[in-house]
Design a protein around this motif. Structure first.
Motif, mmCIF file in Angstrom:
data_model
loop_
_atom_site.group_PDB
_atom_site.id
_atom_site.type_symbol
_atom_site.label_atom_id
_atom_site.label_comp_id
_atom_site.label_asym_id
_atom_site.label_seq_id
_atom_site.Cartn_x
_atom_site.Cartn_y
_atom_site.Cartn_z
ATOM 1 N N LYS A 103 0.824 -1.200 0.000
ATOM 2 C CA LYS A 103 0.000 0.000 0.000
ATOM 3 C C LYS A 103 0.869 1.267 0.000
ATOM 4 N N VAL A 104 0.439 2.276 -0.717
ATOM 5 C CA VAL A 104 1.166 3.545 -0.771
ATOM 6 C C VAL A 104 1.410 4.079 0.635
ATOM 7 N N LYS A 105 0.401 3.980 1.484
ATOM 8 C CA LYS A 105 0.483 4.561 2.827
ATOM 9 C C LYS A 105 1.474 3.844 3.737
ATOM 10 N N ASP A 106 1.970 2.687 3.306
ATOM 11 C CA ASP A 106 2.913 1.925 4.127
ATOM 12 C C ASP A 106 4.370 2.108 3.694
ATOM 13 N N PHE A 107 4.600 2.981 2.719
ATOM 14 C CA PHE A 107 5.952 3.211 2.212
ATOM 15 C C PHE A 107 6.307 4.685 2.333
ATOM 16 N N THR A 108 7.569 4.951 2.613
ATOM 17 C CA THR A 108 8.020 6.340 2.659
ATOM 18 C C THR A 108 8.204 6.871 1.236
ATOM 19 N N ALA A 109 8.286 8.178 1.133
ATOM 20 C CA ALA A 109 8.507 8.791 -0.171
ATOM 21 C C ALA A 109 9.844 8.347 -0.764
ATOM 22 N N ALA A 110 10.861 8.207 0.075
ATOM 23 C CA ALA A 110 12.174 7.772 -0.406
ATOM 24 C C ALA A 110 12.119 6.354 -0.953
ATOM 25 N N GLU A 111 11.359 5.480 -0.276
ATOM 26 C CA GLU A 111 11.213 4.110 -0.771
ATOM 27 C C GLU A 111 10.483 4.086 -2.102
ATOM 28 N N ILE A 112 9.431 4.877 -2.212
ATOM 29 C CA ILE A 112 8.671 4.918 -3.464
ATOM 30 C C ILE A 112 9.514 5.495 -4.591
ATOM 31 N N ALA A 113 10.390 6.435 -4.268
ATOM 32 C CA ALA A 113 11.261 7.029 -5.278
ATOM 33 C C ALA A 113 12.236 6.010 -5.875
ATOM 34 N N ARG A 114 12.481 4.915 -5.169
ATOM 35 C CA ARG A 114 13.374 3.876 -5.672
ATOM 36 C C ARG A 114 12.721 3.010 -6.746
ATOM 37 N N LEU A 115 11.420 3.056 -6.843
ATOM 38 C CA LEU A 115 10.682 2.115 -7.681
ATOM 39 C C LEU A 115 10.681 2.535 -9.152
ATOM 40 N N ASP A 116 10.607 1.527 -10.006
ATOM 41 C CA ASP A 116 10.473 1.726 -11.449
ATOM 42 C C ASP A 116 8.972 1.736 -11.771
ATOM 43 N N ALA A 117 8.474 2.884 -12.249
ATOM 44 C CA ALA A 117 7.051 3.030 -12.553
ATOM 45 C C ALA A 117 6.788 3.083 -14.050
ATOM 46 N N GLY A 118 7.786 2.606 -14.846
ATOM 47 C CA GLY A 118 7.619 2.678 -16.288
ATOM 48 C C GLY A 118 7.781 1.380 -17.036
ATOM 49 N N SER A 119 8.576 0.451 -16.505
ATOM 50 C CA SER A 119 8.865 -0.781 -17.233
ATOM 51 C C SER A 119 7.608 -1.601 -17.512
ATOM 52 N N TRP A 120 6.633 -1.554 -16.618
ATOM 53 C CA TRP A 120 5.390 -2.306 -16.834
ATOM 54 C C TRP A 120 4.699 -1.868 -18.121
ATOM 55 N N PHE A 121 4.914 -0.598 -18.508
ATOM 56 C CA PHE A 121 4.253 -0.057 -19.694
ATOM 57 C C PHE A 121 5.043 -0.383 -20.956
ATOM 58 N N GLY A 122 6.358 -0.357 -20.831
ATOM 59 C CA GLY A 122 7.207 -0.657 -21.987
ATOM 60 C C GLY A 122 8.660 -0.407 -21.650
ATOM 61 N N PRO A 123 9.587 -1.151 -22.291
ATOM 62 C CA PRO A 123 11.007 -1.050 -21.945
ATOM 63 C C PRO A 123 11.583 0.347 -22.141
ATOM 64 N N SER A 124 11.024 1.131 -23.042
ATOM 65 C CA SER A 124 11.566 2.470 -23.275
ATOM 66 C C SER A 124 11.315 3.395 -22.095
ATOM 67 N N TYR A 125 10.404 2.993 -21.188
ATOM 68 C CA TYR A 125 10.095 3.820 -20.016
ATOM 69 C C TYR A 125 10.740 3.287 -18.737
ATOM 70 N N ALA A 126 11.659 2.340 -18.853
ATOM 71 C CA ALA A 126 12.355 1.818 -17.674
ATOM 72 C C ALA A 126 13.033 2.958 -16.930
ATOM 73 N N GLY A 127 12.905 2.940 -15.615
ATOM 74 C CA GLY A 127 13.517 3.975 -14.797
ATOM 75 C C GLY A 127 12.632 5.171 -14.525
ATOM 76 N N THR A 128 11.450 5.183 -15.115
ATOM 77 C CA THR A 128 10.486 6.242 -14.804
ATOM 78 C C THR A 128 10.035 6.099 -13.360
ATOM 79 N N HIS A 129 9.821 7.217 -12.670
ATOM 80 C CA HIS A 129 9.488 7.172 -11.249
ATOM 81 C C HIS A 129 8.078 7.685 -10.966
ATOM 82 N N VAL A 130 7.566 7.323 -9.804
ATOM 83 C CA VAL A 130 6.335 7.903 -9.285
ATOM 84 C C VAL A 130 6.665 9.337 -8.850
ATOM 85 N N PRO A 131 6.036 10.343 -9.433
ATOM 86 C CA PRO A 131 6.398 11.719 -9.058
ATOM 87 C C PRO A 131 5.720 12.154 -7.762
ATOM 88 N N THR A 132 6.379 13.061 -7.077
ATOM 89 C CA THR A 132 5.702 13.753 -5.979
ATOM 90 C C THR A 132 4.750 14.777 -6.585
#
Length: 291
Positions: A103-132
């Protein structure tokens, strides 16, 4: 309530169910009215949703309005993500395998910033992050775009309305220029929309969903829009909503979601809606002549 609401009251006597029946009274597309087109979670058919890449894609397509979702981290930061879980749109299962249900509420902003939020959509977006939220509004501002911001799951995050407004204020989004034409705050929660209006009456607000006609007079006291699923409305319902003046003394608007095909866009535009929210905003714009 505006005088036009007399007509709405008459319609209400027919019952909400009647309004939601299929209607053949579809407004002609050439009547001069063109709906606003809003990129849903950014241009989310073409880039990973709710990311800066999706905002930039919408800008490249010439789309002025973008929609996003705001939730809160464990350490009280606002991030832009639709689901209350990180599982669907990030690699959280690989990075933090033992922390289900992620759950979003169980993770810190720094932890969420480590995550890849683009690869699921396509390899060209690997390394995309969840923005603040701060990062998101910076990008929208840089692109000279406008923002339809949804407060997501407010019952999970007490006080998120005030916090969202504070971030917007800190980032310059509550000045007269933004309030006049570049910002709308919406939610599925009427209580949340009411809270935003009470805290900052100058902010234009929207209520997601398809409330009954009987509820419109009360809702119009604190909202400026009724924003339903396109599958739940007809010409009659839209006309009835328009008959009421909203919190800022103008007729309630209707932004319908999520409209992704040219055929559906033309049909829903014909109902007389003011806006169409779409994952494929370019398709909707080209089909309706919207802006």
């Amino acid at each position: 309530m505006h005088a036009r609401a007399v007509a709405a009251t008459t319609t209400a006597l027919l019952g909400t169910a009647a309004l939601l029946l299929p209607s053949s009274d579809v407004r002609a597309a050439d009547d001069g009215e063109r709906p606003t087109v809003i990129a849903h979670r950014g241009a989310s058919a073409y880039a990973p949703e709710n990311t800066l890449a999706a905002v930039d894609t919408a800008a490249r397509l010439g789309i002025q309005w973008v929609e996003n979702d705001v939730q809160r981290t464990k350490d009280g930061k606002l991030v832009v993500i639709h689901d209350d879980s990180l599982q669907r749109t990030t690699d959280v299962e690989q990075v933090f395998p033992s922390r289900a249900p992620w759950k979003v509420k169980d993770f810190t902003a720094a932890e969420i910033a480590r995550l890849d939020a683009g690869s699921w959509f396509g390899p060209s977006y690997a390394g995309t992050h969840v923005p603040t939220l701060e990062q998101y509004v910076h990008r929208v501002d840089r692109n000279h775009q406008k923002l339809l911001l949804e407060i997501k799951n407010p019952t999970l995050y007490p006080g998120i309305e005030q916090q969202t407004l504070k971030v917007l204020s800190n980032e310059g989004w509550l000045d007269s220029g933004h309030l006049a034409s570049r910002l709308i705050v919406q939610s599925f929660s009427a209580d949340s929309v009411r809270t935003v209006h009470q805290l900052k009456p100058g902010v234009k607000t929207g209520l997601l969903g398809t409330p009954s006609v009987a509820d419109l007079p009360a809702l119009a006291q604190f909202t400026d829009q009724i924003n339903p699923s396109h599958t739940t409305i007809t010409t009659g319902y839209v006309a009835t909503v328009h008959a009421f003046d909203g919190a800022h003394g103008k007729p309630l608007e209707v932004f319908a979601w999520t409209v992704n095909s040219a055929e559906t866009a033309r049909q829903v535009a014909g109902y007389g809606v003011d806006g169409l929210i779409s994952n494929k905003p370019d398709v909707v714009r080209d089909a309706t002549g919207g802006s």
